[in-house]
Design a protein around this motif. Structure first.
Motif, PDB file in Angstrom:
ATOM      1  N   SER A 620       0.838  -1.201   0.000  1.00  0.00           N
ATOM      2  CA  SER A 620       0.000   0.000   0.000  1.00  0.00           C
ATOM      3  C   SER A 620       0.870   1.246   0.000  1.00  0.00           C
ATOM      4  N   SER A 621       0.272   2.364  -0.414  1.00  0.00           N
ATOM      5  CA  SER A 621       0.959   3.646  -0.351  1.00  0.00           C
ATOM      6  C   SER A 621       0.912   4.163   1.090  1.00  0.00           C
ATOM      7  N   THR A 622       1.519   5.334   1.323  1.00  0.00           N
ATOM      8  CA  THR A 622       1.608   5.891   2.673  1.00  0.00           C
ATOM      9  C   THR A 622       0.225   6.167   3.252  1.00  0.00           C
ATOM     10  N   ILE A 623       0.051   5.791   4.508  1.00  0.00           N
ATOM     11  CA  ILE A 623      -1.211   6.007   5.228  1.00  0.00           C
ATOM     12  C   ILE A 623      -1.030   7.206   6.156  1.00  0.00           C
ATOM     13  N   ASN A 624      -1.970   8.152   6.143  1.00  0.00           N
ATOM     14  CA  ASN A 624      -1.936   9.304   7.051  1.00  0.00           C
ATOM     15  C   ASN A 624      -2.820   9.013   8.261  1.00  0.00           C
ATOM     16  N   VAL A 625      -2.237   9.127   9.441  1.00  0.00           N
ATOM     17  CA  VAL A 625      -2.962   8.909  10.697  1.00  0.00           C
ATOM     18  C   VAL A 625      -3.091  10.262  11.385  1.00  0.00           C
ATOM     19  N   VAL A 626      -4.327  10.789  11.477  1.00  0.00           N
ATOM     20  CA  VAL A 626      -4.545  12.126  12.030  1.00  0.00           C
ATOM     21  C   VAL A 626      -5.437  12.095  13.256  1.00  0.00           C
ATOM     22  N   SER A 627      -5.662  10.928  13.808  1.00  0.00           N
ATOM     23  CA  SER A 627      -6.470  10.834  15.014  1.00  0.00           C
ATOM     24  C   SER A 627      -5.784   9.873  15.977  1.00  0.00           C
ATOM     25  N   THR A 628      -6.136   9.970  17.220  1.00  0.00           N
ATOM     26  CA  THR A 628      -5.489   9.152  18.238  1.00  0.00           C
ATOM     27  C   THR A 628      -5.884   7.693  18.125  1.00  0.00           C
ATOM     28  N   GLU A 629      -7.066   7.404  17.627  1.00  0.00           N
ATOM     29  CA  GLU A 629      -7.516   6.031  17.445  1.00  0.00           C
ATOM     30  C   GLU A 629      -8.117   5.897  16.052  1.00  0.00           C
ATOM     31  N   THR A 630      -7.602   4.870  15.294  1.00  0.00           N
ATOM     32  CA  THR A 630      -8.091   4.662  13.930  1.00  0.00           C
ATOM     33  C   THR A 630      -7.853   3.216  13.539  1.00  0.00           C
ATOM     34  N   GLY A 631      -8.128   2.869  12.287  1.00  0.00           N
ATOM     35  CA  GLY A 631      -7.886   1.527  11.774  1.00  0.00           C
ATOM     36  C   GLY A 631      -6.984   1.603  10.561  1.00  0.00           C
ATOM     37  N   VAL A 632      -5.959   0.738  10.528  1.00  0.00           N
ATOM     38  CA  VAL A 632      -5.048   0.698   9.387  1.00  0.00           C
ATOM     39  C   VAL A 632      -5.668  -0.198   8.314  1.00  0.00           C
ATOM     40  N   PRO A 633      -5.996   0.341   7.143  1.00  0.00           N
ATOM     41  CA  PRO A 633      -6.589  -0.494   6.089  1.00  0.00           C
ATOM     42  C   PRO A 633      -5.547  -1.438   5.492  1.00  0.00           C
ATOM     43  N   THR A 634      -5.866  -2.736   5.454  1.00  0.00           N
ATOM     44  CA  THR A 634      -4.964  -3.766   4.935  1.00  0.00           C
ATOM     45  C   THR A 634      -5.717  -4.610   3.921  1.00  0.00           C
ATOM     46  N   THR A 635      -5.164  -4.716   2.706  1.00  0.00           N
ATOM     47  CA  THR A 635      -5.795  -5.505   1.646  1.00  0.00           C
ATOM     48  C   THR A 635      -5.104  -6.864   1.542  1.00  0.00           C
ATOM     49  N   THR A 695      -0.937 -14.725   9.532  1.00  0.00           N
ATOM     50  CA  THR A 695      -0.757 -16.067  10.081  1.00  0.00           C
ATOM     51  C   THR A 695      -2.066 -16.823   9.930  1.00  0.00           C
ATOM     52  N   SER A 696      -1.956 -18.136   9.948  1.00  0.00           N
ATOM     53  CA  SER A 696      -3.182 -18.939   9.973  1.00  0.00           C
ATOM     54  C   SER A 696      -3.755 -18.898  11.379  1.00  0.00           C
ATOM     55  N   THR A 697      -4.914 -19.456  11.526  1.00  0.00           N
ATOM     56  CA  THR A 697      -5.544 -19.444  12.850  1.00  0.00           C
ATOM     57  C   THR A 697      -4.775 -20.306  13.846  1.00  0.00           C
ATOM     58  N   THR A 698      -3.867 -21.147  13.343  1.00  0.00           N
ATOM     59  CA  THR A 698      -3.041 -21.963  14.238  1.00  0.00           C
ATOM     60  C   THR A 698      -1.679 -21.333  14.496  1.00  0.00           C
ATOM     61  N   GLY A 699      -1.454 -20.127  13.950  1.00  0.00           N
ATOM     62  CA  GLY A 699      -0.213 -19.414  14.209  1.00  0.00           C
ATOM     63  C   GLY A 699       0.887 -19.645  13.203  1.00  0.00           C
ATOM     64  N   VAL A 700       0.592 -20.283  12.072  1.00  0.00           N
ATOM     65  CA  VAL A 700       1.606 -20.518  11.049  1.00  0.00           C
ATOM     66  C   VAL A 700       1.770 -19.260  10.199  1.00  0.00           C
ATOM     67  N   PRO A 701       2.992 -18.725  10.043  1.00  0.00           N
ATOM     68  CA  PRO A 701       3.179 -17.544   9.189  1.00  0.00           C
ATOM     69  C   PRO A 701       2.775 -17.839   7.752  1.00  0.00           C
ATOM     70  N   ILE A 702       2.055 -16.892   7.153  1.00  0.00           N
ATOM     71  CA  ILE A 702       1.567 -17.033   5.784  1.00  0.00           C
ATOM     72  C   ILE A 702       2.131 -15.894   4.944  1.00  0.00           C
ATOM     73  N   GLY A 703       2.815 -16.232   3.881  1.00  0.00           N
ATOM     74  CA  GLY A 703       3.340 -15.208   2.989  1.00  0.00           C
ATOM     75  C   GLY A 703       4.443 -14.379   3.625  1.00  0.00           C
ATOM     76  N   ASP A 704       4.815 -13.334   2.927  1.00  0.00           N
ATOM     77  CA  ASP A 704       5.877 -12.448   3.388  1.00  0.00           C
ATOM     78  C   ASP A 704       5.291 -11.253   4.134  1.00  0.00           C
ATOM     79  N   THR A 705       6.094 -10.699   5.037  1.00  0.00           N
ATOM     80  CA  THR A 705       5.715  -9.478   5.748  1.00  0.00           C
ATOM     81  C   THR A 705       5.854  -8.284   4.807  1.00  0.00           C
ATOM     82  N   VAL A 706       4.851  -7.416   4.805  1.00  0.00           N
ATOM     83  CA  VAL A 706       4.832  -6.251   3.928  1.00  0.00           C
ATOM     84  C   VAL A 706       4.972  -4.988   4.777  1.00  0.00           C
ATOM     85  N   GLU A 707       5.891  -4.113   4.391  1.00  0.00           N
ATOM     86  CA  GLU A 707       6.101  -2.848   5.098  1.00  0.00           C
ATOM     87  C   GLU A 707       5.222  -1.767   4.458  1.00  0.00           C
TER      88      GLU A 707
END
Length: 814
Positions: A620-635, A695-707
């Motif tokens: 994803s492109s850069t996310i702007n956080v302008v409030s103390t509590e929000t949700g990070v959109p992840t596709t 991760t899967s529901t059993t804790g197995v890492p799935i795919g690569d970590t995305v920054e």
């Protein structure tokens, strides 16, 4: 006998498109054979000169000039003979009786010499010379010496051969073949009448150069057999290698192979009803059964026929997988299919069929003959894996590794896996002096060791491309049995080749030759196993390091896929086909073509890596956080044909953001889904890198970590609140100030009104004091008569009359 086939090397099983391995290499021999007196009639070649330019092709390659006609070549005892060079590799000469696999000396003997040019170059006309062994062959050492005669040793062979005749051979184009026929009287073998085995040979000369030669041996049919050798045979019932989708044979391929002239039909034709043990690939059974009612009719009929054969039947590994490699990798256990759920259609099992042949097998192991072979599915469902693989095997404790692949310690591994008797190739065991039985104790385990002298010609006969080649190989086999007939051996073992399917017509014919021979009889594997074992020494033959490393990578990749499969509700949708494909790539037939196998393995590994990357976080492109509590959109992207459930986790690179919780999300097949991971602003503003992982529901890492970069400006929310608070304070402050001012003005007004009333009271008191009571009374009365509707803040003091006050009312008025 096998019907004559096309001499131009047409294969009997030409309907198959499966690549075939070439028949066994002809033995090169007899380069320095001395010419002896011609003792028999010599026939002319069957074909005329092909008209190949002598100065071209192979002859030119050999450095020969134009030799002229063959009659002018000067083929005399004194003619110089050049050894067979490496340049002629691919020229094959074979010699056999024209219509039989043995030789009878009571009448003229018809012999055929076959010349095959597989060099890719044209072959000039030449001369074929037919010879026989000079002396009797009555033991194994003499037979081996004759068959192993070295064509380059021109002095060691000359005294051991007698020339029977010569004939011209025509030139051959690349890939061509021809037959040269001879007929010799039986008298030429008169001095060998008591020899149990007769040696024959032939060579081909172009000019003064021997370009190809061969030796062969045949049993003397006129010598009575002194005994009979019990021969146990084992043959694989498998399919050719190749890319196998989902580790199963496709329905259309099954229909083709089980047709009246199909591969599997011909294999079964060759083995059914003959005393030969069948090593069955369970993949064939499973591939038919998983189709249920949609299976081709020819396939179900073939499976029914297989269930009715009287042969001994034992299971190979699924897809005839390489069990020796698994032992050398010390896997936790032998690999086997785990599931077929991904290919089972409940609609094909709507009607519960009868119990299959496995359930109806007789107690003694004989297969049922009156019941269909389809598995009976679990009530209300499809067949289980065990039901799909079940079969009424005669015994299931046999291991048959590929030839010369067993290493030290492997037999113990197989014992622990329940395979307590191993069929070993002769090259995997140290040879012993003299004849020996097949039953052996090797490396502390029970084994059946195949006989090298019988197995080699048996396989050559089953794979022969021409009739002469088949008769030559079968004749050698019968010659070996003729020599062994007088020994005290118990049951011996010979095995057919693995890999590409042999010529089925050749297989059945050679089995019948062994069965009908006066020197042998057929026995079962149970007879061989039950014989007293002999101590034998294992030859350590580990597989190539490169192959083992590739298999280890495949097994490791499969383990990763098994972990990845936890994203599915039904993990077998991935693990089932992955295991079956892995086993198919371990088919021992791939050992014959390592380059193609390596390419197939590389392609499979790439496909599995693609599966491991099929569920991923979309950058994803850069996310702007302008409030103390929000949700990070992840596709999240899912390219699998199945829905997946994953847990999304976000890890910030610093304290500017705080992740409050993980989010579990389900993504539909071949789609994307966006979820929001709740975060809270921490201390300060600035850039934050969010590491989004699955991760899967059993804790197995799935795919690569995305920054995902984020820009935090959460203080704008506090500044806005402060400004709002100031505005609120100002609004309420101004209102309060105005109210205070109003009250203050009221108090001042009240204070001014009180001062006027006090003056009035003072005047009244003065009037009383002066006796002016009359004048004082009206003033006091006026003070008491203050208006009643005045506001509290503006009321006049008692005794004071505010400006504009109403006149007194009531009794005081007047």
């Amino acid at each position: 006998m096998v019907p004559e086939s096309n001499p131009a090397l047409q294969r009997a099983d030409s309907t198959d498109s499966t690549p075939r391995r070439t028949s066994r290499r002809s033995r090169l021999a007899l380069a320095g054979l001395a010419l002896a007196a011609l003792t028999g009639a010599v026939a002319t070649p069957l074909a005329a000169n092909a008209g190949v330019d002598p100065s071209s092709g192979l002859q030119a390659m050999l450095g020969l000039g134009d030799p002229g006609p063959a009659a002018e070549a000067g083929l005399t005892a004194s003619a110089p003979v050049q050894a067979i060079g490496a340049e002629t590799t691919g020229l094959n000469v074979r010699v056999s009786p024209t219509i039989s696999t043995t030789i009878s000396l009571g009448e003229p003997v018809a012999l055929s010499v076959e010349i095959e040019n597989a060099t890719g170059e044209a072959l000039a006309p030449g001369t074929v010379r037919l010879v026989r062994a000079e002396g009797a062959i009555d033991d194994q050492a003499e037979l081996d010496e004759w068959l192993a005669a070295d064509a380059q040793d021109t002095t060691g062979v000359a005294g051991d051969a007698v020339t029977l005749g010569e004939a011209e051979s025509r030139g051959l184009a690349a890939g061509g073949a021809t037959l040269v026929s001879f007929t010799v009287p039986g008298e030429v073998f008169e001095d060998l009448a008591g020899s149990p085995v007769l040696g024959l040979g032939a060579d081909l000369r172009v000019g003064d150069t021997v370009v190809a030669a061969s030796t062969a041996a045949y049993a003397n049919a006129d010598v009575p057999a002194s005994g009979s050798v019990a021969v146990a045979l084992a043959a694989p019932l498998t399919t050719p290698t190749g890319t196998v989708p989902a580790g199963l044979i496709p329905a259309d391929q099954l229909e083709n192979w089980t047709s009246p002239t199909g591969l599997l039909t011909r294999q079964l034709d060759a083995l059914a009803g003959r005393r030969v043990a069948i090593g069955l690939d369970p993949r064939i059974v499973a591939s038919i059964r998983v189709l249920g009612t949609s299976a081709p009719a020819s396939a179900t009929a073939w499976l029914q026929r297989l269930s009715n054969v009287p042969n001994e039947v034992f299971p190979l590994a699924y897809a005839d997988a390489d069990i020796a490699a698994q032992a050398q990798l010390a896997l936790p256990g032998l690999l086997a299919p785990t599931s077929f759920g991904d290919v089972l259609d409940p609609a094909n099992f709507a009607t519960s069929p009868e119990a299959d042949g496995a359930d109806g097998a007789a107690a003694d192991g004989a297969p049922a003959t009156d019941q269909p072979v389809e598995p009976e599915p679990t009530p209300g469902g499809v067949p289980t894996t065990e039901e799909l693989l079940a079969w009424p095997y005669t015994r299931a404790d046999l291991a048959w590794p590929a030839d010369d692949t067993v290493a030290a310690g492997n037999l113990g591994y197989l014992d622990a896996a329940g395979l307590t008797t191993t069929l070993l190739a002769p090259g995997n065991v140290e040879p012993v002096e003299g004849p020996s039985s097949s039953s052996a104790n090797v490396d502390g385990s029970t084994a059946l060791v195949a006989d090298a002298e019988l197995t080699e010609p048996l396989r050559a006969a089953s794979d022969a491309s021409t009739d002469v080649g088949w008769r030559e190989a079968t004749g050698r086999l019968l010659a070996e049995l003729a020599l062994d007939a007088g020994t005290a051996r118990t049951t011996v073992l010979a095995t057919f080749d693995r890999g590409d399917a042999a010529q089925s017509g050749r297989v059945s014919a050679v089995i019948d030759e062994i069965s009908g021979s006066g020197w042998s009889s057929l026995a079962g594997l149970s007879d061989a196993i039950g014989a007293p074992p002999e101590a034998r020494t294992l030859v350590d033959e580990p597989e190539a390091e490169g192959r083992l490393s590739a298999i280890a990578r495949m097994v490791e990749t499969e383990a990763r896929l098994a972990e990845f499969a936890t994203v599915l509700t039904d993990e077998s949708l991935i693990t089932g086909p992955t295991r079956r494909q892995l086993l198919s790539l371990l088919d021992v037939a791939w050992l014959e073509d390592p380059d193609v196998w390596e390419a197939e393995v590389a392609e499979w590994l790439v496909a599995q890596r693609a599966t491991l990357g099929s569920v991923s976080v979309v950058p994803s492109s850069t996310i702007n956080v302008v409030s103390t509590e929000t949700g990070v959109p992840t596709t999240i992207e899912n390219t699998l044909p199945y829905p997946v459930t994953v847990v999304v986790d976000v890890a910030p690179s610093n304290g500017r953001l705080i992740v409050e919780d993980q989010v579990e999300a389900t993504v539909e097949p071949q789609s994307r889904s966006t979820v929001r991971v709740p975060v809270a602003a921490g201390v300060g503003n600035g850039e934050v890198s969010l590491a989004v992982s699955l991760t899967s529901t059993t804790g197995v890492p799935i795919g690569d970590t995305v920054e995902i970069p984020a820009n935090v400006q959460a203080d704008w929310e506090g500044l806005g609140a402060a400004i709002l608070a100031v505005i609120v304070v100002l609004v309420f402050g101004i209102g309060l100030w105005r109210n205070i001012r109003r009250r203050r003005r009221a108090r001042l007004a009240a204070a001014e009104g009180g001062a006027g009333a006090a003056d009035a009271a003072t005047d009244a008191d003065a009037a009383v004091d002066t006796g002016d009571a009359a004048s004082a009374a009206p003033v006091a009365a006026d003070a008491d008569a203050a208006p009643t509707d005045a506001t509290p803040t503006e009321a006049a003091p008692t005794g004071a009359t505010p400006t504009g006050a109403d006149e007194p009312t009531g009794p005081e008025r007047g």
